[in-house]
Design a protein around this motif. Structure first.
Motif, PDB file in Angstrom:
ATOM      1  N   PHE A  52      -7.926   3.155   8.462  1.00 38.82           N
ATOM      2  CA  PHE A  52      -7.811   4.517   8.985  1.00 38.82           C
ATOM      3  C   PHE A  52      -6.865   4.507  10.192  1.00 38.82           C
ATOM      4  O   PHE A  52      -5.968   5.334  10.312  1.00 38.82           O
ATOM      5  CB  PHE A  52      -9.193   5.034   9.394  1.00 38.82           C
ATOM      6  CG  PHE A  52      -9.205   6.480   9.813  1.00 38.82           C
ATOM      7  CD1 PHE A  52      -9.662   7.454   8.947  1.00 38.82           C
ATOM      8  CD2 PHE A  52      -8.757   6.877  11.078  1.00 38.82           C
ATOM      9  CE1 PHE A  52      -9.670   8.801   9.318  1.00 38.82           C
ATOM     10  CE2 PHE A  52      -8.759   8.213  11.455  1.00 38.82           C
ATOM     11  CZ  PHE A  52      -9.216   9.177  10.575  1.00 38.82           C
ATOM     12  N   GLY A  53      -7.086   3.548  11.077  1.00 35.97           N
ATOM     13  CA  GLY A  53      -6.268   3.444  12.288  1.00 35.97           C
ATOM     14  C   GLY A  53      -4.808   3.171  11.995  1.00 35.97           C
ATOM     15  O   GLY A  53      -3.917   3.811  12.562  1.00 35.97           O
ATOM     16  N   ILE A  54      -4.556   2.227  11.097  1.00 37.17           N
ATOM     17  CA  ILE A  54      -3.163   1.880  10.777  1.00 37.17           C
ATOM     18  C   ILE A  54      -2.429   3.080  10.163  1.00 37.17           C
ATOM     19  O   ILE A  54      -1.313   3.409  10.552  1.00 37.17           O
ATOM     20  CB  ILE A  54      -3.110   0.690   9.792  1.00 37.17           C
ATOM     21  CG1 ILE A  54      -3.691  -0.572  10.435  1.00 37.17           C
ATOM     22  CG2 ILE A  54      -1.671   0.428   9.337  1.00 37.17           C
ATOM     23  CD1 ILE A  54      -3.916  -1.712   9.446  1.00 37.17           C
ATOM     24  N   PHE A  55      -3.090   3.747   9.197  1.00 34.34           N
ATOM     25  CA  PHE A  55      -2.445   4.899   8.545  1.00 34.34           C
ATOM     26  C   PHE A  55      -2.207   6.019   9.567  1.00 34.34           C
ATOM     27  O   PHE A  55      -1.180   6.680   9.543  1.00 34.34           O
ATOM     28  CB  PHE A  55      -3.307   5.415   7.374  1.00 34.34           C
ATOM     29  CG  PHE A  55      -3.122   4.635   6.092  1.00 34.34           C
ATOM     30  CD1 PHE A  55      -2.655   3.327   6.109  1.00 34.34           C
ATOM     31  CD2 PHE A  55      -3.407   5.211   4.858  1.00 34.34           C
ATOM     32  CE1 PHE A  55      -2.476   2.604   4.929  1.00 34.34           C
ATOM     33  CE2 PHE A  55      -3.228   4.503   3.670  1.00 34.34           C
ATOM     34  CZ  PHE A  55      -2.778   3.196   3.703  1.00 34.34           C
ATOM     35  N   LYS A  98       1.691   8.994  12.862  1.00 33.34           N
ATOM     36  CA  LYS A  98       2.097   9.502  14.170  1.00 33.34           C
ATOM     37  C   LYS A  98       3.402   8.885  14.667  1.00 33.34           C
ATOM     38  O   LYS A  98       3.827   9.155  15.787  1.00 33.34           O
ATOM     39  CB  LYS A  98       0.995   9.221  15.196  1.00 33.34           C
ATOM     40  CG  LYS A  98      -0.221  10.117  15.031  1.00 33.34           C
ATOM     41  CD  LYS A  98      -1.307   9.705  16.008  1.00 33.34           C
ATOM     42  CE  LYS A  98      -2.505  10.645  15.890  1.00 33.34           C
ATOM     43  NZ  LYS A  98      -3.711  10.041  16.480  1.00 33.34           N
ATOM     44  N   GLY A  99       3.993   8.003  13.864  1.00 32.69           N
ATOM     45  CA  GLY A  99       5.279   7.417  14.241  1.00 32.69           C
ATOM     46  C   GLY A  99       5.194   6.297  15.254  1.00 32.69           C
ATOM     47  O   GLY A  99       6.167   6.026  15.964  1.00 32.69           O
ATOM     48  N   TYR A 100       4.070   5.620  15.329  1.00 33.78           N
ATOM     49  CA  TYR A 100       3.936   4.504  16.284  1.00 33.78           C
ATOM     50  C   TYR A 100       4.880   3.350  15.950  1.00 33.78           C
ATOM     51  O   TYR A 100       5.457   2.733  16.845  1.00 33.78           O
ATOM     52  CB  TYR A 100       2.480   4.001  16.309  1.00 33.78           C
ATOM     53  CG  TYR A 100       2.322   2.673  17.032  1.00 33.78           C
ATOM     54  CD1 TYR A 100       2.209   2.626  18.426  1.00 33.78           C
ATOM     55  CD2 TYR A 100       2.339   1.462  16.335  1.00 33.78           C
ATOM     56  CE1 TYR A 100       2.101   1.401  19.091  1.00 33.78           C
ATOM     57  CE2 TYR A 100       2.224   0.243  16.988  1.00 33.78           C
ATOM     58  CZ  TYR A 100       2.107   0.216  18.366  1.00 33.78           C
ATOM     59  OH  TYR A 100       2.007  -0.985  19.019  1.00 33.78           O
ATOM     60  N   PHE A 101       5.036   3.072  14.662  1.00 28.82           N
ATOM     61  CA  PHE A 101       5.815   1.889  14.274  1.00 28.82           C
ATOM     62  C   PHE A 101       7.309   2.210  14.235  1.00 28.82           C
ATOM     63  O   PHE A 101       7.709   3.244  13.719  1.00 28.82           O
ATOM     64  CB  PHE A 101       5.370   1.392  12.888  1.00 28.82           C
ATOM     65  CG  PHE A 101       3.918   0.980  12.851  1.00 28.82           C
ATOM     66  CD1 PHE A 101       3.501  -0.192  13.459  1.00 28.82           C
ATOM     67  CD2 PHE A 101       2.975   1.775  12.204  1.00 28.82           C
ATOM     68  CE1 PHE A 101       2.154  -0.573  13.431  1.00 28.82           C
ATOM     69  CE2 PHE A 101       1.630   1.406  12.171  1.00 28.82           C
ATOM     70  CZ  PHE A 101       1.221   0.226  12.794  1.00 28.82           C
ATOM     71  N   LEU A 109       0.813  -1.210   0.000  1.00 31.80           N
ATOM     72  CA  LEU A 109       0.000   0.000   0.000  1.00 31.80           C
ATOM     73  C   LEU A 109       0.851   1.266   0.000  1.00 31.80           C
ATOM     74  O   LEU A 109       0.792   2.065  -0.914  1.00 31.80           O
ATOM     75  CB  LEU A 109      -0.944   0.019   1.212  1.00 31.80           C
ATOM     76  CG  LEU A 109      -2.054  -1.039   1.247  1.00 31.80           C
ATOM     77  CD1 LEU A 109      -2.858  -0.910   2.536  1.00 31.80           C
ATOM     78  CD2 LEU A 109      -2.985  -0.913   0.033  1.00 31.80           C
ATOM     79  N   ARG A 110       1.658   1.441   1.024  1.00 28.99           N
ATOM     80  CA  ARG A 110       2.343   2.736   1.134  1.00 28.99           C
ATOM     81  C   ARG A 110       3.574   2.635   2.029  1.00 28.99           C
ATOM     82  O   ARG A 110       3.586   1.868   2.992  1.00 28.99           O
ATOM     83  CB  ARG A 110       1.386   3.769   1.720  1.00 28.99           C
ATOM     84  CG  ARG A 110       1.929   5.191   1.676  1.00 28.99           C
ATOM     85  CD  ARG A 110       0.932   6.182   2.224  1.00 28.99           C
ATOM     86  NE  ARG A 110      -0.187   6.407   1.321  1.00 28.99           N
ATOM     87  CZ  ARG A 110      -1.272   7.104   1.627  1.00 28.99           C
ATOM     88  NH1 ARG A 110      -1.387   7.653   2.821  1.00 28.99           N
ATOM     89  NH2 ARG A 110      -2.250   7.271   0.751  1.00 28.99           N
ATOM     90  N   LYS A 111       4.576   3.447   1.659  1.00 27.90           N
ATOM     91  CA  LYS A 111       5.750   3.578   2.514  1.00 27.90           C
ATOM     92  C   LYS A 111       5.625   4.896   3.268  1.00 27.90           C
ATOM     93  O   LYS A 111       5.456   5.953   2.664  1.00 27.90           O
ATOM     94  CB  LYS A 111       7.022   3.585   1.651  1.00 27.90           C
ATOM     95  CG  LYS A 111       8.275   3.256   2.420  1.00 27.90           C
ATOM     96  CD  LYS A 111       9.432   2.995   1.458  1.00 27.90           C
ATOM     97  CE  LYS A 111      10.562   2.305   2.173  1.00 27.90           C
ATOM     98  NZ  LYS A 111      11.293   1.383   1.310  1.00 27.90           N
ATOM     99  N   PHE A 112       5.650   4.816   4.572  1.00 25.48           N
ATOM    100  CA  PHE A 112       5.568   6.012   5.415  1.00 25.48           C
ATOM    101  C   PHE A 112       6.987   6.450   5.799  1.00 25.48           C
ATOM    102  O   PHE A 112       7.970   5.866   5.354  1.00 25.48           O
ATOM    103  CB  PHE A 112       4.732   5.700   6.662  1.00 25.48           C
ATOM    104  CG  PHE A 112       3.267   5.528   6.369  1.00 25.48           C
ATOM    105  CD1 PHE A 112       2.380   6.582   6.506  1.00 25.48           C
ATOM    106  CD2 PHE A 112       2.775   4.297   5.926  1.00 25.48           C
ATOM    107  CE1 PHE A 112       1.030   6.426   6.210  1.00 25.48           C
ATOM    108  CE2 PHE A 112       1.425   4.131   5.639  1.00 25.48           C
ATOM    109  CZ  PHE A 112       0.553   5.199   5.781  1.00 25.48           C
TER     110      PHE A 112
END
Ligand SMILES: *Cc1c(COP(=O)(O)O)cnc(C)c1O
Length: 313
Positions: free
Chosen positions: A264-267, A272-275, A18-21
């Protein structure tokens, strides 16, 4: 006849990026929604060993419980039909008994699959696990294989444990929506020791049911209770907007009750830098599209934006 559940395999459905944050955090999605158009996602997993067991032990009828919009009711009716069971749905809301015009699309669909209904009051419905109510149902319907609400039991958890395969070991986090907790129970069971399972409850007060509590002694999981959007099947414009942007960008439809809130929650957590840096996150798409047309009608009545279906081009 080839076994219905054996004829469908997730092996040929690759996980989708899906996406790289920031910090190299990657989010992927497992397309359990593509397993089957009617027995979709985690409902397929939950029904597999239960229907096999019912067949092997000679049952002709399956009885289960649910609300008028329940994905579990729709999937049980569909799979029961394919597997040649008689299905009985104990439905919450006795006002529906006399008034077929008030039947949801879910009930109409389940009926078309041959399910018969027993409508009960909300008070009565709460007794669904009581011995006296079950005895009443047995005297009314005869011998049946009992599937608890949400399809949750040991066999359902065994089926949900099969969502993850050996290739999924490369993910650090497995994220899933939580209703009754059966699906996350299976994932907790099969996740590796290096993996953490993240649950996003779709209900305001998240509680695990029955067999799931026995599993949660494992500590490789965590719940995030801030993404229920006001409670079960509650939505707002921000959620619908997120889902529509998501489906436009990735060509993946989400459902408003479970997977929309999950993604929504995962993104949000990723932003927010949780991971930790370079984490790989796998979201489980548990399916559940059957309620979308009805939700759209509701949204239209409230003058809210509706969920866009994906154009096939
Ligand atoms: C039923 C359902 C869930 C909830 O699964 P539980 O095992 O009850 O926690 C999640 N997602 C979808 C799409 C569902 O239909």
């Amino acid at each position: 006849m080839q076994d219905f559940f054996d004829s469908i395999s997730s092996e040929n459905i690759p996980n989708q990026f899906l996406r790289k944050f920031e910090d190299g955090v990657e989010v992927w999605i497992k397309r359990e929604d593509l397993l089957h158009p009617e027995v979709s996602g985690n409902k397929f997993r939950k029904l597999k060993y239960n229907l096999r067991e019912a067949k092997a032990t000679g049952f002709l009828k399956i009885l289960t419980f649910g609300g008028a919009h329940s994905n579990h009711i729709a999937a049980t009716a569909a799979a029961g039909n394919i597997y040649e069971f008689q299905t009985i749905g104990i439905i919450r809301g006795d006002e529906l008994k006399a008034n077929r015009n008030k039947w949801s699309a879910t009930l109409k669909y389940a009926k078309s699959c041959g399910m018969s209904f027993e409508f009960v009051s909300r008070e009565k419905y709460r007794e669904k696990e009581s011995a006296s109510f079950l005895k009443e149902l047995r005297s009314k319907f005869g011998k049946f294989y009992l599937l608890p609400e949400g399809g949750i039991n040991d066999l359902a958890i065994k089926g949900c444990a099969e969502i993850l395969n050996s290739e999924d070991r490369k993910f650090d986090f497995i994220a899933v929506s939580v209703g009754t907790g059966g699906t996350i129970g299976g994932l907790i069971k099969s996740a590796g020791t290096n993996q953490k399972v993240l649950g996003f409850p779709a209900l305001k007060s998240a509680h695990f049911k029955n067999d799931v509590t026995k599993l949660v002694v494992k500590t490789n999981w965590e719940l995030f209770s801030d993404y229920h959007f006001g409670g079960y099947a509650k939505v707002d414009a921000a959620l619908i907007d997120f889902m529509n942007k998501f489906s436009k960008e990735f060509k993946i439809l989400l459902d408003p009750v479970y997977t929309g809130k999950l993604l929504f929650g995962i993104f949000d957590l990723a932003e927010k830098g949780y991971f930790p840096a370079n984490s790989k996150v796998l979201a489980i798409h548990t399916g559940g599209f059957q309620g979308i047309p009805e939700m759209n009608r509701l949204l239209k009545n409230k003058n809210l934006p509706q969920i866009n279906l994906i154009d096939e081009d």
